[in-house]
Write a protein that holds these residues in place. Structure first.
Motif, PDB file in Angstrom:
ATOM      1  N   SER A 315       0.834  -1.196   0.000  1.00 47.61           N
ATOM      2  CA  SER A 315       0.000   0.000   0.000  1.00 47.61           C
ATOM      3  C   SER A 315       0.867   1.243   0.000  1.00 47.61           C
ATOM      4  N   ARG A 316       0.270   2.332  -0.454  1.00 45.59           N
ATOM      5  CA  ARG A 316       0.912   3.640  -0.384  1.00 45.59           C
ATOM      6  C   ARG A 316      -0.133   4.684  -0.008  1.00 45.59           C
ATOM      7  N   MET A 317       0.227   5.511   0.960  1.00 44.63           N
ATOM      8  CA  MET A 317      -0.599   6.654   1.328  1.00 44.63           C
ATOM      9  C   MET A 317      -0.167   7.824   0.449  1.00 44.63           C
ATOM     10  N   LEU A 318      -1.114   8.449  -0.216  1.00 43.77           N
ATOM     11  CA  LEU A 318      -0.815   9.481  -1.206  1.00 43.77           C
ATOM     12  C   LEU A 318      -1.334  10.841  -0.759  1.00 43.77           C
ATOM     13  N   GLY A 319      -0.503  11.847  -0.965  1.00 38.98           N
ATOM     14  CA  GLY A 319      -0.912  13.212  -0.654  1.00 38.98           C
ATOM     15  C   GLY A 319      -1.734  13.847  -1.759  1.00 38.98           C
ATOM     16  N   ALA A 320      -1.609  13.303  -2.975  1.00 42.17           N
ATOM     17  CA  ALA A 320      -2.351  13.810  -4.127  1.00 42.17           C
ATOM     18  C   ALA A 320      -2.412  12.702  -5.165  1.00 42.17           C
ATOM     19  N   LEU A 321      -3.208  12.939  -6.208  1.00 43.32           N
ATOM     20  CA  LEU A 321      -3.376  11.946  -7.271  1.00 43.32           C
ATOM     21  C   LEU A 321      -2.761  12.431  -8.568  1.00 43.32           C
ATOM     22  N   ASP A 322      -2.229  11.473  -9.320  1.00 39.42           N
ATOM     23  CA  ASP A 322      -1.801  11.688 -10.697  1.00 39.42           C
ATOM     24  C   ASP A 322      -2.631  10.728 -11.536  1.00 39.42           C
ATOM     25  N   GLY A 323      -3.640  11.255 -12.207  1.00 41.89           N
ATOM     26  CA  GLY A 323      -4.559  10.411 -12.963  1.00 41.89           C
ATOM     27  C   GLY A 323      -3.871   9.598 -14.034  1.00 41.89           C
ATOM     28  N   ASP A 324      -2.919  10.185 -14.732  1.00 48.71           N
ATOM     29  CA  ASP A 324      -2.207   9.451 -15.781  1.00 48.71           C
ATOM     30  C   ASP A 324      -1.421   8.286 -15.186  1.00 48.71           C
TER      31      ASP A 324
END
Length: 457
Positions: A315-324
């Motif tokens: 798993s990874r906790m993400l601060g933001a998303l990169d849709g691509d």
């Protein structure tokens, strides 16, 4: 320490003893556990005896209730089986429940529902309530109420010195902080007192799209855009997987590539229908189970598998998303892959971002990205373990590529959703949280007896 009294009661098992293998059997079958002794605890006193024996002998200690989150294969040492500590007592006036270390969430949901209440349980009723909560606990109602750990009132724990401690935020605030989020690093928790919430029903369910009929990227983009519009009372996730073409699966699922949005909302059903309308507009649904349901059916939203199997996951906790980047991950793990991979994206924020007096980290994360894969080979034999080990190496490389796509936004990993073996603590905690936990280790477990886990050294 003389174990004769416990041995006479058949509470201590060694390799070759009747019941030894059955006691070790758990949900995760991919990692072999072969301890020197298994203590089958039926009381706190049994746990004290096990810890005292291990401390006197200088042996590492592992703890297992349901076996969902085994950190790795292991040999030797002591395993404390807590599955028999399975009492649930609800106090409806205080809106609390006392939950033993062997209790599964399904038991708590049923007991609380008799009083018009609900716990902050996860998606699978077979998961152990205590171990889940010690890892944080990301549940069905997480965005509205926060982590399960945020609602713990007290813990009963046996520490490495054999002492039985009743720990609250007032009595031992630093230990209270570290137990909640620190996993099994600081002792054997034999019971929790948890807060309950006045929830009896939900609007929720699953909305699935066939990824060969609807563009997976379009589903992903529509879902993530939709999450920007919903209130904190909506908790949701998106899962993508190719179902194997196997006869034991329903005909409607065999070989399908499905992208499924799972929703839980505590508001009125009419408002729920309005909120999910943009999701239904994505395209024709392969499945639509969105409806009003009693909270006792909340597990049907995710319909997690309920049978033991071998799996690998990270798993990874993400601060933001990169849709691509997410679309590239879907391409890597979708129909072109050589096996089934489950990719899940959990929408965080809301109450999960609020500070709390515990060690649950990465509260500024906006998303949790998870990948889970079936593991070839099961950990019961040397041959199977070798097969599983080789398979883990293959998956490790694939995961490195997949998570590398989102590396700029990674804040860390999630303890509850780390099934990769190797007991690596890297990334599970931010630097300050790790430093505090390490300090608690020095105080409460200086010999690091509790190291059969994702170990804070």
């Amino acid at each position: 320490m003389d174990l004769s009294a416990l041995t006479d009661r058949r509470l201590v098992l060694a390799p070759g003893d009747a019941g030894y293998d059955d006691e070790l059997a758990g949900f995760q079958t991919g990692y072999a556990q072969r301890p020197d002794l298994v203590f089958t605890a039926t009381s706190t006193d049994d746990v004290v005896a096990a810890v005292t024996y291990a401390a006197d002998a200088g042996l590492p200690i592992g703890v297992q209730a349901t076996g969902h989150g085994l950190p790795d294969a292991s040999a030797g040492g002591v395993l404390i089986s807590t599955r028999r500590l399975d009492e649930v007592v609800v106090d409806p006036a205080a809106r609390t429940a006392r939950v033993g270390a062997g209790v599964r969430w399904g038991q708590v949901v049923a007991a609380a529902a008799e009083h018009g209440l609900a716990p902050l349980n996860g998606s699978a009723p077979s998961v152990g309530a205590v171990s889940y909560t010690l890892g944080g606990g990301l549940g069905v109602l997480a965005r509205e109420f926060g982590y399960a750990a945020d609602h713990v009132r007290s813990l009963d724990v046996v520490t490495a010195d054999g002492a039985v401690r009743h720990v609250t935020a007032d009595s031992e605030p630093e230990l209270f902080w570290g137990l909640l989020g620190g996993g099994a690093n600081l002792g054997v928790v034999t019971a929790l007192e948890i807060g309950l919430v006045p929830v009896t029903r939900l609007y929720g369910g699953a909305l699935a799209f066939d990824g060969r009929e609807v563009d997976p990227g379009a589903v992903l983009r529509a879902y993530t855009a939709w999450t920007e519009t919903v209130p904190d009372e909506v908790t949701s996730s998106l899962a993508a997987l190719v179902y194997p073409d196997l006869p034991m699966l329903p005909e409607a699922l065999r070989g399908r590539y499905l992208l499924t949005v799972r929703v839980a909302y505590t508001g009125a059903a009419a408002e729920g229908e309005r909120l999910v309308a943009p999701l239904r507009a994505i395209g024709p649904a392969h499945e639509d189970s969105l409806r009003e349901l009693p909270y006792t059916e909340s597990h049907t939203i995710h319909s997690d598998p309920d049978f033991p199997h071998a799996y690998y996951g990270e798993s990874r906790m993400l601060g933001a998303l990169d849709g691509d980047a997410l679309e590239r991950i879907l391409a890597l793990t979708g129909p072109a892959a050589d096996r089934m991979h489950v990719v899940q994206l959990n929408h965080l924020g809301g109450a999960l971002a609020r500070p709390a007096a515990n060690a649950v980290p990465h509260r500024d994360a906006q998303w949790l990205l998870r990948i889970l894969s079936p593991l070839n080979g099961a950990g019961g034999t040397e041959t199977a373990e070798n097969t599983a080990g080789a398979d883990r190496a293959v998956l490790r490389e694939l995961y490195a590529g997949a998570f590398g796509e989102v590396a700029p936004h990674v804040l860390g990993r999630s303890l509850n959703f780390t099934f990769a073996g190797g007991d690596r603590p890297e990334g599970l905690y931010d630097a300050e949280t790790h430093k505090r936990l390490a300090g608690l280790k020095v105080t409460y477990d200086p010999a690091n007896l509790f190291r059969r886990n994702y170990n804070v050294r």
